[in-house]
Design an enzyme around this catalytic site. Structure first.
Site, short mmCIF file in Angstrom:
data_model
loop_
_atom_site.label_atom_id
_atom_site.label_comp_id
_atom_site.label_asym_id
_atom_site.label_seq_id
_atom_site.Cartn_x
_atom_site.Cartn_y
_atom_site.Cartn_z
N GLU A 161 -2.15 -6.80 7.57
CA GLU A 161 -0.86 -6.40 8.44
C GLU A 161 -0.82 -6.96 9.78
O GLU A 161 -2.00 -7.51 10.47
CB GLU A 161 -0.58 -4.89 8.44
CG GLU A 161 0.59 -4.41 9.29
CD GLU A 161 1.87 -5.09 8.56
OE1 GLU A 161 2.06 -6.43 8.63
OE2 GLU A 161 2.37 -4.43 7.92
N HIS B 86 0.80 -1.21 0.07
CA HIS B 86 0.13 -0.01 0.08
C HIS B 86 0.93 1.22 0.03
O HIS B 86 1.94 1.25 0.42
CB HIS B 86 -0.83 0.30 1.22
CG HIS B 86 0.03 0.05 2.26
ND1 HIS B 86 0.28 1.34 3.08
CD2 HIS B 86 0.35 -0.92 3.39
CE1 HIS B 86 0.93 0.99 4.15
NE2 HIS B 86 0.82 -0.31 4.44
#
Length: 232
Positions: free
Chosen positions: A109, A31
């Site tokens: 994550e 990202h």
């Protein structure tokens, strides 16, 4: 994923017929930056602050999406971690490539628990003993969070689901630094500690191929790491 078969101490044997099956290719995109990324703050999965992309991060991902469109990977789908910054990044990539987005929670994550939102310096100062233990042992988790080993297990479970659904095709996976490093270490059949020796920039692209050898074991190969429009 199956474990590597050893031939001699610490040497993994390559598959008997490398590339005997059509490769499944994962184009891994980290990202873009958030305000936490820029401030070097721990930023985990859905259990933390879950910040959006900053404008800089959106610009980074847009540039990476344009770069990907020119690479000729011909992906059939975009798969995203459900965390806000990855889903926003995936939407930008998918819009550029004309593809739909699905979510895979296994690619979220690491959860940093009590450390989420704090800077590295703050954690080192306020949680010094726990922080040192975490840096030295992949089985240690931050208070209320996950260990890197736990992340690896759920990431590889997510990988198995993606490989089953998209066998022989190319998929863009938009994820985070820890899951991508875990995938790369697994593909190389390297110890998980190898993740500490990888530098992975925001909005970067890494590419892994997966084959099934003639003994039925899934094998990975690294084709590209930490690439992109600003690193070409």
């Amino acid at each position: 994923m199956s474990q590597p078969r050893a031939v001699g101490p610490g040497v993994a044997r390559p598959p008997a017929s490398w590339g005997a099956t059509a490769a499944t290719t994962l184009v891994l995109v980290r990202h873009g930056v958030t305000h936490h990324t820029s401030a070097k703050r721990f930023s985990g999965g859905l259990g933390g602050d879950n910040p959006p992309l900053s404008q800089e991060g959106r610009d980074q991902v847009a540039a990476t999406a344009d770069w990907l469109a020119a690479q000729g990977h011909d992906p059939v789908a975009v798969v995203a971690s459900p965390v806000r910054r990855t889903r926003e990044s995936a939407d930008l990539v998918a819009d550029r490539l004309g593809l739909a987005v699905s979510e895979e929670p296994g690619f979220a994550e690491m959860e940093f628990g009590a450390w989420d939102g704090q800077t590295f310096s703050e954690v080192a100062e306020q949680h010094g003993e726990d922080f040192r233990a975490w840096l030295g042992d992949t089985s240690v988790a931050p208070p209320g969070g996950e260990s890197i080993q736990q992340v690896r297990e759920r990431v590889h479970a997510g990988l198995d689901r993606v490989l089953a659904e998209h066998a022989g095709r190319t998929v863009v996976v938009v994820s985070h630094v820890t899951p991508i490093k875990a995938l790369v270490a697994g593909a190389l059949e390297a110890p998980l500690e190898a993740a500490y020796r990888m530098a992975l920039e925001p909005a970067s692209v890494s590419v892994l191929n997966y084959f099934t050898d003639d003994e039925g074991a899934v094998r990975g190969a690294l084709r590209m790491f930490n690439a992109g429009p600003h690193r070409a």
